[in-house]
Design an enzyme around this catalytic site. Structure first.
Site, short mmCIF file in Angstrom:
data_model
loop_
_atom_site.label_atom_id
_atom_site.label_comp_id
_atom_site.label_asym_id
_atom_site.label_seq_id
_atom_site.Cartn_x
_atom_site.Cartn_y
_atom_site.Cartn_z
N ARG A 39 -1.18 5.98 5.82
CA ARG A 39 -0.27 6.08 4.66
C ARG A 39 -1.02 6.40 3.37
NH1 ARG A 39 -0.11 0.95 6.78
NH2 ARG A 39 -1.00 -0.76 5.59
N ASP A 81 -9.08 -3.80 0.85
CA ASP A 81 -7.85 -4.50 1.23
C ASP A 81 -8.03 -5.24 2.55
OD1 ASP A 81 -4.80 -4.85 0.93
OD2 ASP A 81 -4.99 -4.02 2.94
N HIS A 130 -2.31 -1.98 -5.59
CA HIS A 130 -1.80 -3.33 -5.86
C HIS A 130 -3.05 -4.19 -5.98
CE1 HIS A 130 -2.98 -4.37 -1.77
NE2 HIS A 130 -2.34 -3.30 -1.34
N LYS A 159 -6.68 4.47 6.05
CA LYS A 159 -5.27 4.23 6.45
C LYS A 159 -4.47 5.53 6.43
CE LYS A 159 -4.94 -0.45 4.51
NZ LYS A 159 -4.27 -1.28 3.50
N ASN A 205 5.47 -0.88 3.55
CA ASN A 205 4.62 -0.23 4.56
C ASN A 205 5.46 0.00 5.81
OD1 ASN A 205 2.38 -0.33 2.90
ND2 ASN A 205 1.69 -2.29 3.71
N THR A 248 0.80 -1.23 0.00
CA THR A 248 0.00 0.00 0.00
C THR A 248 0.83 1.29 0.00
OG1 THR A 248 -1.91 -1.06 0.94
CG2 THR A 248 -1.68 1.28 1.41
ZN LIG Z 1 -2.89 -5.25 1.92
#
Ligand SMILES: [Zn+2]
Length: 545
Positions: free
Chosen positions: A157, A293, A341, A155, A95, A74
């Site tokens: 990030r 995800d 991804h 998230k 990550n 990610t």
């Molecule tokens: Zn993941």
């Protein structure tokens, strides 16, 4: 009559030139975390007319868009989309990675120098300091300071990296309070509109019972399989999920489709609250849906949970773009949809289908490597510090102090890794930095994801269909992950909608780093920092002067 026709032609060609020269009032970058390319087609028959189908039927669809580096996680994904270059340049090599100076694993956006804003938890102690180049959103702010950039996600990030260093606000979800927060890197306080949003839209108020959106016959996937995680309080991985009454339900919020609804509502609130799309300069809203995800890790790409979640996400995207179009008109918006991804099918399922795939258990692998090292070198100290992102970080001091050469030890480890089941290739730092030895497509991808200071001294990649897990427990055979160079992780959707774009399917292969260079031309910007991608010519040919 003839004059009228000529006048009409003149007028409409004048109009089309005028329209082509208009920059979008607002660009919305949507990242769907872990979205595989084939979901667009596998689920299409149950998609609504104006969600994903809006892109497929009225937008430009780049059907061969892939990641061009390893590891496909990610942090690196979002950084590559928005910088237009690979981790070897932007520095987000995972990550997390092992920080060689601090001797500890660090999160790609954590920054103890800054404090949380909007919560008492430490989840706001973040900044984009690890991002070594600037993003397309940074470049927009540099060139047109009145342009606004807002970035949001569940998230941290996925909010911070797309917004870059100069965002006007980057907000992510605080797991402890169920509210959206930021860090003092960005601002000392939350904007009023977000304070208001948080007070009215706590995660609890979104938590509902999750049942199928459609009747069962409409689903292509099976509900009860051995490849899915069973949530606490459930006996089987099956619908319905009565989240309000499920034990541990608070921690399940972000894997429920209701977190997508919360993020869509936040996107709409941020457009209102920040007055996006109202000034002469283009504004940018970067948003990333994390639930696909989080749910995908637990249930895998062929689960009914994923299928139903995408039908619901489709409705969220429809709602979002309906609102954008109503507010600004199609010709004034540019919406990009892609993924950071994709994901591998659950390896246990692959094995049961007699397809190639399996598991490598890291506790066994590291123990074997350590034993082999001691047998060969008869050393006393610890030489392997840790393994992160399929990379071995070696204790250089210990190896040197016992009189050995680090490069030679790395080569020895590589040779022994190659003898192990499920290992496809291994590379030493020396090979990657100086490009020693044979270069194939996998090594090229590893090099594009490699940083001398942040990556390990030995990198290995696993065979297709394989995942690394820490220990062989029954749970290790449920759910799945990503990170490899292979197509199940690398091939993602890349869709554009808005402006004067019409339906077009492009089969030319492009890479994920080509998105930001395209935005350079849509927004009349200098190519930022270390950008290495190339623009999507087929999109710009339709649009620009
Ligand atoms: Zn993941």
């Amino acid at each position: 009559m003839k004059h009228l026709v000529i006048l009409h032609i003149l007028f409409s060609s004048f109009l089309s030139i005028a329209q082509r020269n208009t920059k979008p009032k607002i660009i919305v970058g949507i990242v769907v975390d872990q979205m595989c390319y084939d979901y667009l087609y596998r689920f299409q028959k149950n998609f609504s007319k104006n969600g994903f189908n809006r892109f497929l039927n009225k937008g430009v669809n780049f059907r061969n868009s892939t990641y061009n580096y390893v590891p496909t996680y990610t942090g690196p994904g979002h950084a590559s989309i928005y910088t237009g270059t690979t981790p070897s340049n932007h520095g987000i090599v995972g990550n997390e990675w092992f920080d060689k100076d601090l001797s500890t694993v660090v999160n790609c956006v954590s920054d103890p120098k800054y404090a949380s804003v909007g919560t008492n938890s430490s989840e706001g102690k973040c900044s984009p300091k690890n991002l070594k180049t600037y993003t397309i959103t940074d470049q927009l702010k540099l060139t047109y300071p009145k342009s606004k950039v807002i970035s949001i996600s569940i998230k941290d990030r996925s909010a911070i990296l797309p917004g870059g260093h100069l965002s006007d606000g980057s907000y992510w979800f605080d797991y402890t309070s169920g509210k959206f927060i930021t860090s003092t890197f960005f601002d000392k306080k939350l904007p009023d509109w977000l304070e208001q949003f948080n007070s009215m839209n706590n995660a609890n108020s979104y938590t509902k019972k999750w049942d199928l959106l459609f009747e069962e016959s409409k689903y292509s996937s099976t509900d009860d399989t051995p490849y899915e995680m069973v949530l606490t309080g459930k006996e089987k991985p099956t619908f319905p999920y009565d989240f309000p009454n499920l034990k541990g339900s608070a921690s399940y919020f972000t894997l429920s489709p209701f977190a997508n609804t919360l993020l869509t509502d936040l996107a709409l609130a941020s457009i209102e609250g920040e007055n996006l799309g109202k000034s002469d300069d283009s504004d940018f809203l970067a948003m990333s849906y994390s639930t696909p995800d989080i749910l995908g890790h637990s249930f895998g790409p062929y689960s009914r949970e994923i299928e139903d979640m995408y039908y619901r996400l489709d409705r969220e995207i429809e709602r979002l773009i309906n609102s954008l179009e109503k507010k600004f008109g199609k010709k004034n918006i540019a919406v990009i949809l892609t993924a950071d991804h994709a994901v591998v099918p659950v390896p246990q399922m692959l094995q049961d289908l007699s397809l190639p795939g399996g598991y490598i258990f890291m506790d066994n692998l590291i123990k074997d490597l350590k034993d082999t090292l001691v047998l060969h070198y008869k050393h006393k100290k610890e030489w392997i510090l840790t393994e992160e992102n399929q990379q071995l970080y070696l204790d250089l001091e210990n190896i040197k102090s016992e009189g050995f050469n680090v490069n030679e030890v790395a080569r020895f480890l590589k040779e022994n890794l190659l003898k192990m089941d499920g290992i496809k290739a291994a590379y030493t730092q020396e090979e990657l930095i100086y490009n020693v030895g044979f270069e194939d497509e996998w090594k090229a991808m590893v090099r594009k994801g490699y940083s001398y200071m942040r990556s390990g001294e030995v990198v290995f990649i696993v065979e297709p269909g394989y995942l690394t897990k820490s220990t062989d427990l029954p749970k290790a055979h449920q759910g799945t992950s990503h990170g490899s160079s292979f197509n199940y992780d690398a091939h993602v959707p890349l869709l554009w909608y808005g402006l004067n774009w019409k339906k077009k399917e492009v089969f030319t292969p492009y890479e994920i780093v080509d998105i930001a260079p395209t935005l350079v031309h849509l927004l009349d910007l200098q190519r930022p920092g270390a950008m290495t991608g190339k623009p999507l010519i087929e999109l710009l040919n339709d649009e620009k002067r």
